[in-house]
Design an enzyme around this catalytic site. Sequence first.
Site, PDB file in Angstrom:
ATOM      1  N   HIS A 207      -3.902 -40.992  17.356  1.00  0.00           N
ATOM      2  CA  HIS A 207      -2.644 -40.673  17.426  1.00  0.00           C
ATOM      3  C   HIS A 207      -1.720 -41.930  17.976  1.00  0.00           C
ATOM      4  O   HIS A 207      -0.646 -42.104  17.336  1.00  0.00           O
ATOM      5  CB  HIS A 207      -2.444 -39.417  18.463  1.00  0.00           C
ATOM      6  CG  HIS A 207      -2.776 -38.151  17.839  1.00  0.00           C
ATOM      7  ND1 HIS A 207      -4.019 -37.687  17.747  1.00  0.00           N
ATOM      8  CD2 HIS A 207      -2.079 -36.955  17.706  1.00  0.00           C
ATOM      9  CE1 HIS A 207      -4.149 -36.613  17.360  1.00  0.00           C
ATOM     10  NE2 HIS A 207      -3.029 -36.081  17.311  1.00  0.00           N
TER      11      HIS A 207
ATOM     12  N   GLU B 268       9.981   3.988  19.050  1.00  0.00           N
ATOM     13  CA  GLU B 268      10.456   3.701  17.684  1.00  0.00           C
ATOM     14  C   GLU B 268      11.929   4.039  17.262  1.00  0.00           C
ATOM     15  O   GLU B 268      12.371   3.141  16.825  1.00  0.00           O
ATOM     16  CB  GLU B 268       9.545   4.431  16.898  1.00  0.00           C
ATOM     17  CG  GLU B 268       9.485   3.990  15.533  1.00  0.00           C
ATOM     18  CD  GLU B 268       8.675   5.203  14.476  1.00  0.00           C
ATOM     19  OE1 GLU B 268       8.236   6.085  15.088  1.00  0.00           O
ATOM     20  OE2 GLU B 268       8.486   4.768  13.133  1.00  0.00           O
ATOM     21  N   HIS B 269      12.239   5.273  17.687  1.00  0.00           N
ATOM     22  CA  HIS B 269      13.640   5.748  17.303  1.00  0.00           C
ATOM     23  C   HIS B 269      14.275   6.336  18.621  1.00  0.00           C
ATOM     24  O   HIS B 269      13.607   7.119  19.476  1.00  0.00           O
ATOM     25  CB  HIS B 269      13.487   6.969  16.381  1.00  0.00           C
ATOM     26  CG  HIS B 269      12.803   6.777  15.122  1.00  0.00           C
ATOM     27  ND1 HIS B 269      11.614   7.155  14.753  1.00  0.00           N
ATOM     28  CD2 HIS B 269      13.191   5.773  13.939  1.00  0.00           C
ATOM     29  CE1 HIS B 269      11.247   7.046  13.792  1.00  0.00           C
ATOM     30  NE2 HIS B 269      12.038   6.319  12.918  1.00  0.00           N
TER      31      HIS B 269
ATOM     32  N   ASP C 256      16.032   7.241   7.980  1.00  0.00           N
ATOM     33  CA  ASP C 256      14.893   7.066   7.115  1.00  0.00           C
ATOM     34  C   ASP C 256      14.834   6.969   5.795  1.00  0.00           C
ATOM     35  O   ASP C 256      13.968   6.620   4.822  1.00  0.00           O
ATOM     36  CB  ASP C 256      14.193   8.786   7.240  1.00  0.00           C
ATOM     37  CG  ASP C 256      13.455   8.963   8.477  1.00  0.00           C
ATOM     38  OD1 ASP C 256      12.965   7.634   9.297  1.00  0.00           O
ATOM     39  OD2 ASP C 256      13.186  10.062   9.104  1.00  0.00           O
TER      40      ASP C 256
ATOM     41  N   GLN D 291      10.917  14.904  13.826  1.00  0.00           N
ATOM     42  CA  GLN D 291       9.785  13.764  14.285  1.00  0.00           C
ATOM     43  C   GLN D 291       8.663  14.386  14.022  1.00  0.00           C
ATOM     44  O   GLN D 291       7.653  14.187  13.756  1.00  0.00           O
ATOM     45  CB  GLN D 291      10.165  12.928  15.598  1.00  0.00           C
ATOM     46  CG  GLN D 291       9.469  11.635  15.509  1.00  0.00           C
ATOM     47  CD  GLN D 291      10.050  10.838  14.295  1.00  0.00           C
ATOM     48  OE1 GLN D 291       9.066  10.002  13.896  1.00  0.00           O
ATOM     49  NE2 GLN D 291      11.268  10.862  13.851  1.00  0.00           N
TER      50      GLN D 291
ATOM     51  N   ASN E 175      -3.653   5.711   6.232  1.00  0.00           N
ATOM     52  CA  ASN E 175      -4.461   6.179   7.272  1.00  0.00           C
ATOM     53  C   ASN E 175      -5.384   5.456   8.044  1.00  0.00           C
ATOM     54  O   ASN E 175      -4.998   3.961   8.064  1.00  0.00           O
ATOM     55  CB  ASN E 175      -5.421   7.396   6.604  1.00  0.00           C
ATOM     56  CG  ASN E 175      -6.384   6.753   5.879  1.00  0.00           C
ATOM     57  OD1 ASN E 175      -6.686   5.434   5.988  1.00  0.00           O
ATOM     58  ND2 ASN E 175      -7.003   7.295   4.795  1.00  0.00           N
TER      59      ASN E 175
ATOM     60  N   GLU F 232      -3.263 -38.034  26.882  1.00  0.00           N
ATOM     61  CA  GLU F 232      -4.065 -37.080  26.403  1.00  0.00           C
ATOM     62  C   GLU F 232      -5.408 -37.165  25.824  1.00  0.00           C
ATOM     63  O   GLU F 232      -6.130 -36.524  25.436  1.00  0.00           O
ATOM     64  CB  GLU F 232      -3.387 -36.045  25.373  1.00  0.00           C
ATOM     65  CG  GLU F 232      -2.074 -35.496  26.009  1.00  0.00           C
ATOM     66  CD  GLU F 232      -1.519 -34.342  24.915  1.00  0.00           C
ATOM     67  OE1 GLU F 232      -1.836 -34.375  23.718  1.00  0.00           O
ATOM     68  OE2 GLU F 232      -0.449 -33.619  25.463  1.00  0.00           O
TER      69      GLU F 232
ATOM     70  N   SER G  80       4.535   8.383  14.800  1.00  0.00           N
ATOM     71  CA  SER G  80       5.816   8.095  14.907  1.00  0.00           C
ATOM     72  C   SER G  80       6.382   8.750  16.123  1.00  0.00           C
ATOM     73  O   SER G  80       5.652   9.884  17.006  1.00  0.00           O
ATOM     74  CB  SER G  80       6.415   8.740  13.696  1.00  0.00           C
ATOM     75  OG  SER G  80       7.625   8.378  13.598  1.00  0.00           O
TER      76      SER G  80
ATOM     77  N   GLN H  64     -10.622  -0.252   0.697  1.00  0.00           N
ATOM     78  CA  GLN H  64     -11.223  -1.212  -0.318  1.00  0.00           C
ATOM     79  C   GLN H  64      -9.827  -1.733  -1.093  1.00  0.00           C
ATOM     80  O   GLN H  64      -9.899  -2.576  -1.532  1.00  0.00           O
ATOM     81  CB  GLN H  64     -11.849  -0.320  -1.491  1.00  0.00           C
ATOM     82  CG  GLN H  64     -11.369   1.159  -1.822  1.00  0.00           C
ATOM     83  CD  GLN H  64     -11.565   2.066  -1.220  1.00  0.00           C
ATOM     84  OE1 GLN H  64     -11.757   2.073  -0.069  1.00  0.00           O
ATOM     85  NE2 GLN H  64     -11.433   3.332  -1.978  1.00  0.00           N
TER      86      GLN H  64
ATOM     87  N   HIS I 193       6.167  15.347  11.029  1.00  0.00           N
ATOM     88  CA  HIS I 193       5.354  14.422  10.406  1.00  0.00           C
ATOM     89  C   HIS I 193       3.932  14.401  10.315  1.00  0.00           C
ATOM     90  O   HIS I 193       3.176  14.455   9.656  1.00  0.00           O
ATOM     91  CB  HIS I 193       5.660  12.966  10.970  1.00  0.00           C
ATOM     92  CG  HIS I 193       6.988  12.256  10.134  1.00  0.00           C
ATOM     93  ND1 HIS I 193       6.939  12.157   8.838  1.00  0.00           N
ATOM     94  CD2 HIS I 193       8.132  12.072  10.450  1.00  0.00           C
ATOM     95  CE1 HIS I 193       8.020  11.489   8.492  1.00  0.00           C
ATOM     96  NE2 HIS I 193       8.812  11.372   9.449  1.00  0.00           N
TER      97      HIS I 193
ATOM     98  N   TYR J  30       0.882  -1.217  -0.064  1.00  0.00           N
ATOM     99  CA  TYR J  30      -0.132   0.036  -0.043  1.00  0.00           C
ATOM    100  C   TYR J  30       0.707   1.234  -0.044  1.00  0.00           C
ATOM    101  O   TYR J  30       1.987   1.347   0.753  1.00  0.00           O
ATOM    102  CB  TYR J  30      -0.988   0.013   1.263  1.00  0.00           C
ATOM    103  CG  TYR J  30      -2.002   1.212   1.024  1.00  0.00           C
ATOM    104  CD1 TYR J  30      -3.126   0.733   0.595  1.00  0.00           C
ATOM    105  CD2 TYR J  30      -1.599   2.405   1.574  1.00  0.00           C
ATOM    106  CE1 TYR J  30      -4.288   1.799   0.352  1.00  0.00           C
ATOM    107  CE2 TYR J  30      -2.636   3.363   1.121  1.00  0.00           C
ATOM    108  CZ  TYR J  30      -3.913   3.279   0.585  1.00  0.00           C
ATOM    109  OH  TYR J  30      -4.804   4.117   0.612  1.00  0.00           O
TER     110      TYR J  30
END
Lengths: 431, 431
Positions: free
Chosen positions: B419, B326-327, B360, B258, B213, B414, B236, B190, B261, B129
């Site tokens: 088995h 994250e960073h 990045d 950061q 998004n 069991e 982020s 979709q 963004h 995507y």
Amino acid sequence: MIRLDTQDAGFADAFAALVDARRESSDDVSRGVAAIIARVRAEGEEALVDLTRTLDRHDLNRTGWAIDPADCAAAYEALEPGLRAALDLAAARIRAYHERQKPADSDYRDDAGVRLGARWRPVDAAGLYVPGGRAAYPSSLLMNAIPARVAGVERLVMVTPTPDGQVNPLVLAAAHLVGITEIWRVGGAQAVAALAHGAGRIAPVDVVTGPGNAWVAEAKRQSYGVVGIDMVAGPSEIVVVADGANDPDWIAADLLSQAEHDTVTQSILFTDDAGFASRVADAVERQLSTLPTGAVARAAWDANGAIVVTTTLAEAMPLVDRLAPEHLQLAVDDPQALFDRVRHAGSVFLGRHTPEAIGDYVAGPNHVLPTGRRARFASGLSVLDFMKRTSFLGLDESALAELGPATVALAEAEGLPAHARSVALRLRLNR
Amino acid sequence: MIRLDTQDAGFADAFAALVDARRESSDDVSRGVAAIIARVRAEGEEALVDLTRTLDRHDLNRTGWAIDPADCAAAYEALEPGLRAALDLAAARIRAYHERQKPADSDYRDDAGVRLGARWRPVDAAGLYVPGGRAAYPSSLLMNAIPARVAGVERLVMVTPTPDGQVNPLVLAAAHLVGITEIWRVGGAQAVAALAHGAGRIAPVDVVTGPGNAWVAEAKRQSYGVVGIDMVAGPSEIVVVADGANDPDWIAADLLSQAEHDTVTQSILFTDDAGFASRVADAVERQLSTLPTGAVARAAWDANGAIVVTTTLAEAMPLVDRLAPEHLQLAVDDPQALFDRVRHAGSVFLGRHTPEAIGDYVAGPNHVLPTGRRARFASGLSVLDFMKRTSFLGLDESALAELGPATVALAEAEGLPAHARSVALRLRLNR
């Protein structure tokens, strides 16, 4: 059971229907599970007491929240010696296989003088769901707990329902064997919620694994992202590829070993010998009549079983790939030639003397495997599920001088001027 | 921005609030996404045409469903040469880093004569995507596509919305660079539904990755299990650990890289120098006034920014672990000593000359990283996300004789007699 032949008109459609058949519950439990998770988050221990009273018919504040590790040790000591030795053997072999999965760290310097690498670390805490009642399998406990132990997870928490307050001694014995000392008598979606979010005395964990019913599976799915989980699991399945030189009774027993788990499991035989196909079908009928779990196995075999006759075994392999089965037995003298053609399968059992059941218990590889065609993209449970990787990067002035200008160009092209500035300032560029 | 000091009364509560602060959208898009997925499954292409007309304001049957690879090649050739070279450098370095992630197969025989192992294979098809509009980053395309390519994925499919029919030339150029030739002009939930389930000319894939998004993220979450997905991603964040010897302007730019963004991103500085903390705060204000993305960055900094003053940098490290950022930048002369204490972080940037922005774009490690404290259990995107592992097992008669009896004992304990029988028949035991 349906019988198909690749030479039949209509085979393509019939096989496509077999591939697409959904055996997973479509019960809409998601709203009920969401409500339980919300309750546990809002009310904490109180919600657990209340739900346990309703669903498991005992009062946590009377029976006790935790199972005493001493009870686990006692259950282990009380095992019949042969069974205890079998459990010990299984644990040792599972541990040995999983030790080889431990990932290697990397740390190197490249031509530009950049230090690069990745470092693996265990998660701090893992929660292990163990079902109560009939499906409480000590083997599952070993298969979930040992990879976490090998990963180096420090806190391993078990949750298990104890309906009417009753515990399963085999499960307690297995818990002792793998050294789990934090065990809570809670089950269902509420136990998963407690592990993911924490609830009073139950501190939250980072990863939740282990089998459970539809409510447990949905609770894990809804908690994905709050914690890590093992793959969403559906009904079990086995595909056996066998030539006519096999003993039909052996193959019939292999098919039934999957069928006896649950009425929604699936067993499929591919063979290039139509006479053998019939002999296996007969053997299945014969064995069903004496099998203590015959009622379940018959329901599964009747509803979901299949025998597919192909012209050659090679012809079967692309069909097997479309099924991407959880378990795949290649019951021929030279399984390697067929194995080389397999793209999608959870676990493969090579040759006539490797029944799938060996893999369920003592062989070593994990028996928690992707079901429902998920072997197209998913793997069995492993040490990696209990670890995570941190990448790293180190530049000195000269490496930054080499990579900096390209970074500035890309950041500006993407409309991110502060990114560009963080590099440009260090390069003493005027931006 | 809030400023905390570990010596203040109330620090523990204030820091806990910072750790627990949720910046993720709680908008309930899940019902809307479920409806879109159901429509795409039921109506196929027709649903895509209709939703694209409504949401992206163009008619797929007029503008065309696919983007022509020749247009991608033309976009690449038309790039300003410096930018093209930067993109080439980024692709080459990302590829080199990810080549080292390719997992090794195993195949060995143990003391019991059992053949054991595991084999890694790429998934057949991966869907990527790529957002349209402002957040359409060619760097993200490289970071998602190159690991799939290195894994050996044969079919790589890109979906991207083209609002009003407009394409982003930088994204097309990046698609050319990584050799993506199947590109569909569909976006939103979709597009994820079409990738997961297939829709007419768009054949289903096995794994879906890439940023988007809230609708795209929720569609991926709801498709988890039908396909593999990369981790659920949230806003982020960056944590910078810096001593007083840094240039305050460098560190301020890092924090703002950061913040620019999105208004929900988070930037946190830990320092052991209260005077330096003030100088960085002043530098942030100064830079905000000239930054083209200053409005977004200011909103993020004001709402979510933090400066934490500690007595020593070592004191900061357990606090950083609780954030599991994250960073993480370690802007000191000897970052290794601090790095050795880090348990939870997506990616670590070592030393004064390693601004996060380098990672990045061109350094090589993946910039798709776990957010929102998920580095406790999750890892950045890697080649492994586009592969799966098949375990295997092969026993001959003598190995089965060694492992069989334990399997029979455990299967019987069991309550799984089929088995047991599948093994017992081969051992010629009477069961």
